[in-house]
Design an enzyme around this catalytic site. Structure first.
Site, PDB file in Angstrom:
ATOM      1  N   LYS A   1      34.360  85.304  60.418  1.00 45.51           N
ATOM      2  CA  LYS A   1      35.769  85.413  60.152  1.00 45.51           C
ATOM      3  C   LYS A   1      35.987  85.634  58.867  1.00 45.51           C
ATOM      4  O   LYS A   1      36.540  86.834  58.505  1.00 45.51           O
ATOM      5  CB  LYS A   1      36.447  84.241  60.746  1.00 45.51           C
ATOM      6  CG  LYS A   1      36.620  84.230  62.473  1.00 45.51           C
ATOM      7  CD  LYS A   1      35.766  83.589  63.323  1.00 45.51           C
ATOM      8  CE  LYS A   1      36.012  83.793  64.550  1.00 45.51           C
ATOM      9  NZ  LYS A   1      35.488  82.756  65.667  1.00 45.51           N
TER      10      LYS A   1
ATOM     11  N   ASP B   1      36.030  71.918  62.563  1.00 40.54           N
ATOM     12  CA  ASP B   1      35.314  73.316  63.027  1.00 40.54           C
ATOM     13  C   ASP B   1      36.447  74.167  62.080  1.00 40.54           C
ATOM     14  O   ASP B   1      37.676  74.228  62.437  1.00 40.54           O
ATOM     15  CB  ASP B   1      35.577  73.639  64.355  1.00 40.54           C
ATOM     16  CG  ASP B   1      35.205  75.079  64.813  1.00 40.54           C
ATOM     17  OD1 ASP B   1      34.864  75.965  63.860  1.00 40.54           O
ATOM     18  OD2 ASP B   1      35.190  75.494  65.897  1.00 40.54           O
TER      19      ASP B   1
ATOM     20  N   TRP C   1      38.596  76.505  71.695  1.00 41.28           N
ATOM     21  CA  TRP C   1      37.474  76.154  70.899  1.00 41.28           C
ATOM     22  C   TRP C   1      37.213  74.612  70.966  1.00 41.28           C
ATOM     23  O   TRP C   1      36.088  74.114  70.854  1.00 41.28           O
ATOM     24  CB  TRP C   1      37.173  76.829  69.778  1.00 41.28           C
ATOM     25  CG  TRP C   1      37.358  78.256  69.577  1.00 41.28           C
ATOM     26  CD1 TRP C   1      38.149  79.017  69.022  1.00 41.28           C
ATOM     27  CD2 TRP C   1      36.210  79.201  69.921  1.00 41.28           C
ATOM     28  NE1 TRP C   1      37.791  80.365  69.497  1.00 41.28           N
ATOM     29  CE2 TRP C   1      36.637  80.513  69.916  1.00 41.28           C
ATOM     30  CE3 TRP C   1      34.853  78.997  70.785  1.00 41.28           C
ATOM     31  CZ2 TRP C   1      35.886  81.385  70.315  1.00 41.28           C
ATOM     32  CZ3 TRP C   1      34.146  79.789  71.185  1.00 41.28           C
ATOM     33  CH2 TRP C   1      34.550  81.354  71.123  1.00 41.28           C
TER      34      TRP C   1
HETATM   35  C1  PLP Z   1      35.098  82.261  66.664  1.00 39.34           C
HETATM   36  C2  PLP Z   1      35.269  80.585  66.756  1.00 39.34           C
HETATM   37  C3  PLP Z   1      34.117  80.011  67.307  1.00 39.34           C
HETATM   38  C4  PLP Z   1      32.916  80.482  68.103  1.00 39.34           C
HETATM   39  O1  PLP Z   1      32.100  81.088  66.950  1.00 39.34           O
HETATM   40  P1  PLP Z   1      30.720  81.688  67.344  1.00 39.34           P
HETATM   41  O2  PLP Z   1      30.210  81.799  65.958  1.00 39.34           O
HETATM   42  O3  PLP Z   1      30.953  82.883  68.232  1.00 39.34           O
HETATM   43  O4  PLP Z   1      30.050  80.372  68.302  1.00 39.34           O
HETATM   44  C5  PLP Z   1      34.238  78.315  67.251  1.00 39.34           C
HETATM   45  N1  PLP Z   1      35.416  77.880  66.820  1.00 39.34           N
HETATM   46  C6  PLP Z   1      36.295  78.732  66.149  1.00 39.34           C
HETATM   47  C7  PLP Z   1      37.611  77.868  65.443  1.00 39.34           C
HETATM   48  C8  PLP Z   1      36.304  79.909  65.986  1.00 39.34           C
HETATM   49  O5  PLP Z   1      37.428  80.815  65.567  1.00 39.34           O
END
Ligand code: PLP
Length: 361
Positions: A196, A172, A102
């Site tokens: 999540k 993030d 990511w």
């Molecule tokens: C799941 C995840 C993403 C991707 O998220 P989307 O909402 O599917 O774009 C990005 N960064 C992290 C750390 C994630 O766990």
């Protein structure tokens, strides 16, 4: 009815209480005669929902008043572009730490919009650790410094934040938000896909310091401009109404049932501790992450034998523990134990692993 323990990395489990309340309110939300899904986002009933969601999030995370909370769509992946388009506007430079897929995707996207510098990477060891950061390698006039706080695929987490001085820290936090208290004032911007720890897929939350919301790069689409959403209370267009409603209920659960993020952290540590303690003494299963980089939310492990891994994942599924297969780049297994995974689910998984180990000596 029987429910499984879902160890998916996302979308993931939701608190059963939230699902039950949503089911009760499905056909007739508080006497309106309609479902929240059918409701106008401009109605007074819906205004109360989105307001409560923001108020609760601010209270639970202790978000300072000089930060805006935005309820957006497009996933965390859209933020990979929105962050540089809106923040990489002064010197057109940004620093990135590459700690997983990511983080790498965020970096690659941002590199399309300016001069992005990789400060450190842990790719040399399949992202199994958080690299030590040398402040001498930071770009002093970067517009921001980006990290992925919890690396969902590899199961690592920052246990100390980099000191970036006056350069705004952007993180993030998709897979760790709401799992423990975090000092929002240390960050310029935080973003998270909701699927999540916050609610269903379709909602993306951005928490951004007001002074960072300025003119975006030239040509930035209206929908990709933070001020569009900040100036309109996330109602420039139709927000993800139902996902926000469920997020509000999840926050209510955290406040009223769990008792806030300090309590949530104790539960997160208890669950992760159960699994790590077992892995540390097991002769069959091994964790893949360096000890001081371990995540509380995503715990990858292997047996060292691909066939045995497959056998375990299949047997676990039959026993009601689903989605334990690891990411293809790590192999083996991964247990994602987000907020809604009960302690009991992890205890039962550990018992199951013990039994599997006994039977596969
Ligand atoms: C799941 C995840 C993403 C991707 O998220 P989307 O909402 O599917 O774009 C990005 N960064 C992290 C750390 C994630 O766990």
């Amino acid at each position: 009815m029987s429910r499984v323990y879902n160890f998916s990395a996302g979308p993931s489990m939701l608190p059963e209480q939230v699902l039950r309340q949503a089911a009760e309110e499905m056909l007739d939300y508080k006497g309106t005669g309609e479902s929240v899904m059918e409701m106008s986002h401009r109605s007074k009933e819906y205004a109360a929902i989105i307001e409560e969601c923001e108020t609760r999030l601010r209270r639970v995370m202790e978000i300072p008043d000089n930060y805006k909370v935005l309820f957006l769509q497009g996933g965390a992946s859209s933020q990979f572009a929105m962050v540089p388009l809106n923040l990489m506007t002064k010197n057109r430079k940004a620093d990135y730490v590459i700690t997983g897929q990511w983080a790498k995707k965020a970096y690659k996207e941002a590199a399309r919009f300016g001069d992005c510098h990789v400060v450190a990477s842990s790719e040399d060891k399949t992202f199994s650790y958080i690299p030590k950061l040398d402040p001498a390698a930071f770009t002093p006039d970067a517009d921001y410094f980006h990290i992925c706080m919890n690396n969902t695929i590899y199961g690592t987490k920052y246990h100390t934040l980099p000191d970036t001085g006056n350069v705004p820290l952007v993180a993030d936090v998709s897979s760790c938000i709401l799992s423990e208290p975090i000092d929002v004032s240390r960050f310029g911007l935080l973003y998270a896909g909701a699927q999540k720890n916050m609610g269903p897929a379709g909602l993306t939350v951005v928490i951004v310091r007001e002074d960072l919301i300025g003119e975006p790069q030239e040509g930035t689409p209206t929908m990709f401009t933070y001020s569009t959403h900040a100036d309109n209370g996330s109602m420039f267009n139709t927000p993800p109404t139902y996902a926000i409603y469920i997020c509000m209920k999840v926050l209510q659960w955290i406040e009223e049932e769990v008792g806030g993020l300090a309590e949530m952290k104790k539960i997160s540590e208890k669950k992760a501790g159960l699994l790590y303690d077992f892995l540390d003494q097991s002769k069959l299963f091994k964790g893949t992450v360096e000890r001081d980089s371990r995540s509380l939310m995503n715990i990858p492990f292997v047996t060292g034998d691909d066939e045995l891994d497959k056998k375990f994942v299949a047997a676990a599924k039959d026993a009601g523990f689903i989605n334990l297969k690891g990411h293809r780049t790590v192999g083996g297994m991964r247990a994602s134990i987000y907020n809604a995974m009960p302690v009991e689910g992890v205890e039962k998984l550990v018992s199951f692993m013990k039994k599997f180990e006994e039977e596969n000596k």
